[in-house]
Design a protein around this motif. Structure first.
Motif, PDB file in Angstrom:
ATOM      1  N   TYR A   1       0.859  -1.195   0.000  1.00 32.89           N
ATOM      2  CA  TYR A   1       0.000   0.000   0.000  1.00 32.89           C
ATOM      3  C   TYR A   1       0.892   1.242   0.000  1.00 32.89           C
ATOM      4  O   TYR A   1       1.774   1.393   0.843  1.00 32.89           O
ATOM      5  CB  TYR A   1      -0.901  -0.003   1.235  1.00 32.89           C
ATOM      6  CG  TYR A   1      -1.853   1.162   1.274  1.00 32.89           C
ATOM      7  CD1 TYR A   1      -3.052   1.133   0.584  1.00 32.89           C
ATOM      8  CD2 TYR A   1      -1.543   2.301   2.004  1.00 32.89           C
ATOM      9  CE1 TYR A   1      -3.915   2.209   0.608  1.00 32.89           C
ATOM     10  CE2 TYR A   1      -2.404   3.381   2.036  1.00 32.89           C
ATOM     11  CZ  TYR A   1      -3.590   3.333   1.343  1.00 32.89           C
ATOM     12  OH  TYR A   1      -4.441   4.398   1.365  1.00 32.89           O
ATOM     13  N   ALA A   2       0.680   2.126  -0.950  1.00 34.31           N
ATOM     14  CA  ALA A   2       1.472   3.349  -1.066  1.00 34.31           C
ATOM     15  C   ALA A   2       0.590   4.540  -0.709  1.00 34.31           C
ATOM     16  O   ALA A   2      -0.244   4.954  -1.518  1.00 34.31           O
ATOM     17  CB  ALA A   2       2.020   3.495  -2.471  1.00 34.31           C
ATOM     18  N   PRO A   3       0.738   5.105   0.496  1.00 34.91           N
ATOM     19  CA  PRO A   3      -0.089   6.253   0.899  1.00 34.91           C
ATOM     20  C   PRO A   3      -0.008   7.388  -0.123  1.00 34.91           C
ATOM     21  O   PRO A   3       1.055   7.718  -0.621  1.00 34.91           O
ATOM     22  CB  PRO A   3       0.526   6.671   2.231  1.00 34.91           C
ATOM     23  CG  PRO A   3       1.198   5.445   2.742  1.00 34.91           C
ATOM     24  CD  PRO A   3       1.699   4.726   1.517  1.00 34.91           C
ATOM     25  N   GLY A   4      -1.163   7.950  -0.447  1.00 34.29           N
ATOM     26  CA  GLY A   4      -1.225   9.038  -1.410  1.00 34.29           C
ATOM     27  C   GLY A   4      -1.296   8.570  -2.850  1.00 34.29           C
ATOM     28  O   GLY A   4      -1.585   9.350  -3.743  1.00 34.29           O
ATOM     29  N   ILE A   5      -1.030   7.273  -3.093  1.00 34.23           N
ATOM     30  CA  ILE A   5      -1.065   6.728  -4.450  1.00 34.23           C
ATOM     31  C   ILE A   5      -2.143   5.657  -4.569  1.00 34.23           C
ATOM     32  O   ILE A   5      -2.950   5.685  -5.476  1.00 34.23           O
ATOM     33  CB  ILE A   5       0.308   6.149  -4.854  1.00 34.23           C
ATOM     34  CG1 ILE A   5       1.356   7.261  -4.858  1.00 34.23           C
ATOM     35  CG2 ILE A   5       0.238   5.458  -6.197  1.00 34.23           C
ATOM     36  CD1 ILE A   5       2.774   6.790  -5.049  1.00 34.23           C
ATOM     37  N   THR A   6      -2.128   4.699  -3.637  1.00 35.08           N
ATOM     38  CA  THR A   6      -3.094   3.605  -3.664  1.00 35.08           C
ATOM     39  C   THR A   6      -4.479   4.129  -3.328  1.00 35.08           C
ATOM     40  O   THR A   6      -4.656   4.870  -2.369  1.00 35.08           O
ATOM     41  CB  THR A   6      -2.692   2.507  -2.656  1.00 35.08           C
ATOM     42  OG1 THR A   6      -1.346   2.111  -2.927  1.00 35.08           O
ATOM     43  CG2 THR A   6      -3.605   1.308  -2.758  1.00 35.08           C
TER      44      THR A   6
END
Length: 86
Positions: free
Chosen positions: A12-17
């Motif tokens: 999970y990539a915060p700000g992207i996912t």
């Protein structure tokens, strides 16, 4: 692609996912390259460029948080369906 119907917290990539749907895809992986390090380096190069150069149709590597699978020809995707809405 990943081989499970959920996104592990480590991917999970915060700000992207984003939330949305989980898709199930049936894919013809063909001849798969598998000797890559966690940075997707192997076969004398990096990623799809190295795999294609050696006659592969797909590749797999593990960046340290689970296997990922890559194809580069959309014709290898045989079907897609919505598995689950988020």
């Amino acid at each position: 692609f990943i081989n499970q119907p959920y996104l592990p917290a480590t991917k999970y990539a915060p700000g992207i996912t984003k939330d949305g749907a989980i898709l199930e895809a049936k894919v013809n992986m063909g001849h798969m390259a598998s000797s890559f390090d966690r940075h997707c380096k192997g076969y004398g190069g990096t990623g799809i460029f190295a795999a294609r150069k050696h006659g592969y149709n797909s590749l797999t590597f593990n960046p340290g948080d689970g296997s990922e699978f890559i194809i580069w020809d959309p014709k290898q995707v045989l079907s897609v369906r919505i598995y689950k809405y988020m």
